[in-house]
Enzyme design. Sequence first.
Site, short mmCIF file in Angstrom:
data_model
loop_
_atom_site.label_atom_id
_atom_site.label_comp_id
_atom_site.label_asym_id
_atom_site.label_seq_id
_atom_site.Cartn_x
_atom_site.Cartn_y
_atom_site.Cartn_z
N GLU A 1 4.62 -10.81 15.41
CA GLU A 1 4.10 -11.39 16.67
C GLU A 1 4.66 -12.81 16.86
O GLU A 1 5.14 -13.17 17.91
CB GLU A 1 2.58 -11.40 16.61
N ARG B 1 0.82 -1.22 0.00
CA ARG B 1 0.00 0.00 0.00
C ARG B 1 0.84 1.26 0.00
O ARG B 1 0.40 2.32 -0.45
CB ARG B 1 -0.98 -0.03 1.17
P1 AMP Z 1 3.78 -2.79 11.63
O1 AMP Z 1 5.08 -3.34 11.09
O2 AMP Z 1 3.25 -3.55 12.80
O3 AMP Z 1 3.89 -1.31 11.91
O4 AMP Z 1 2.67 -3.00 10.50
C1 AMP Z 1 2.56 -2.11 9.46
C2 AMP Z 1 2.14 -2.79 8.17
O5 AMP Z 1 1.08 -3.75 8.39
C3 AMP Z 1 1.61 -1.75 7.22
O6 AMP Z 1 2.16 -2.04 5.94
C4 AMP Z 1 0.11 -1.91 7.24
O7 AMP Z 1 -0.37 -1.80 5.94
C5 AMP Z 1 -0.16 -3.29 7.85
N1 AMP Z 1 -1.13 -3.27 8.98
C6 AMP Z 1 -0.85 -3.52 10.28
N2 AMP Z 1 -1.94 -3.45 11.06
C7 AMP Z 1 -2.96 -3.12 10.24
C8 AMP Z 1 -4.37 -2.85 10.44
N3 AMP Z 1 -4.95 -2.93 11.65
N4 AMP Z 1 -5.12 -2.50 9.35
C9 AMP Z 1 -4.53 -2.41 8.13
N5 AMP Z 1 -3.24 -2.66 7.87
C10 AMP Z 1 -2.44 -3.00 8.89
#
Ligand code: AMP
Length: 176
Positions: free
Chosen positions: A98, A61
């Site tokens: 996780e 995205r």
């Molecule tokens: P993180 O590495 O945990 O910051 O996760 C970020 C990535 O996961 C991004 O590329 C987001 O598009 C996706 N992502 C994580 N949580 C969500 C959520 N609740 N809704 C949509 N996309 C998410």
Amino acid sequence: MDIQKLAHSIRKIPDYPKPGILFYDITTMIGNDEVFSELIEFLATRYKDREIDFVAGIESRGFIFGAALAYALGVGFVPIRKKGKLPSTTASEKYSLEYGFDEVEIHIDAFERKKNARVVLIDDLIATGGTAQAGVKLIKTLGAQCVEAVFILHLRELGGKAKLEELCDVHCVLDI
Ligand code: AMP
């Protein structure tokens, strides 16, 4: 930019992709001509006088927002992709999930057109911040600087922004 309108344009899907997760669906935002162009204008205004050389977007995205922003700024776009998707020689960075880990990659010559390139990193959302941290590390590994990492949505309770701020400046358009 109308922040309320932007926030309302994002669809929330409970229990996707698994029970307990509230998924923020940006397809409704990018499908809204007014909201999408206002957002890109807003971001372009933020970076237009900061001598940006490249916008780097995180798969997948981040590509949508990143390519539009790069075009608006008149600079090149660099994709940061999941492991195994880039065809030429890459640098890679692992990050924890996780359960287990994931890995992102960048072409090692991605910023070759500019010495000490000034880069904006973009993704749709920051949750734990693991993906973005890996992205910033890749930019730095290549000798470029991450001027700012920018996200449309910040999920505050997961603490990802504070961790990323140890590596570079961070801006989030919406805090949830
Ligand atoms: P993180 O590495 O945990 O910051 O996760 C970020 C990535 O996961 C991004 O590329 C987001 O598009 C996706 N992502 C994580 N949580 C969500 C959520 N609740 N809704 C949509 N996309 C998410």
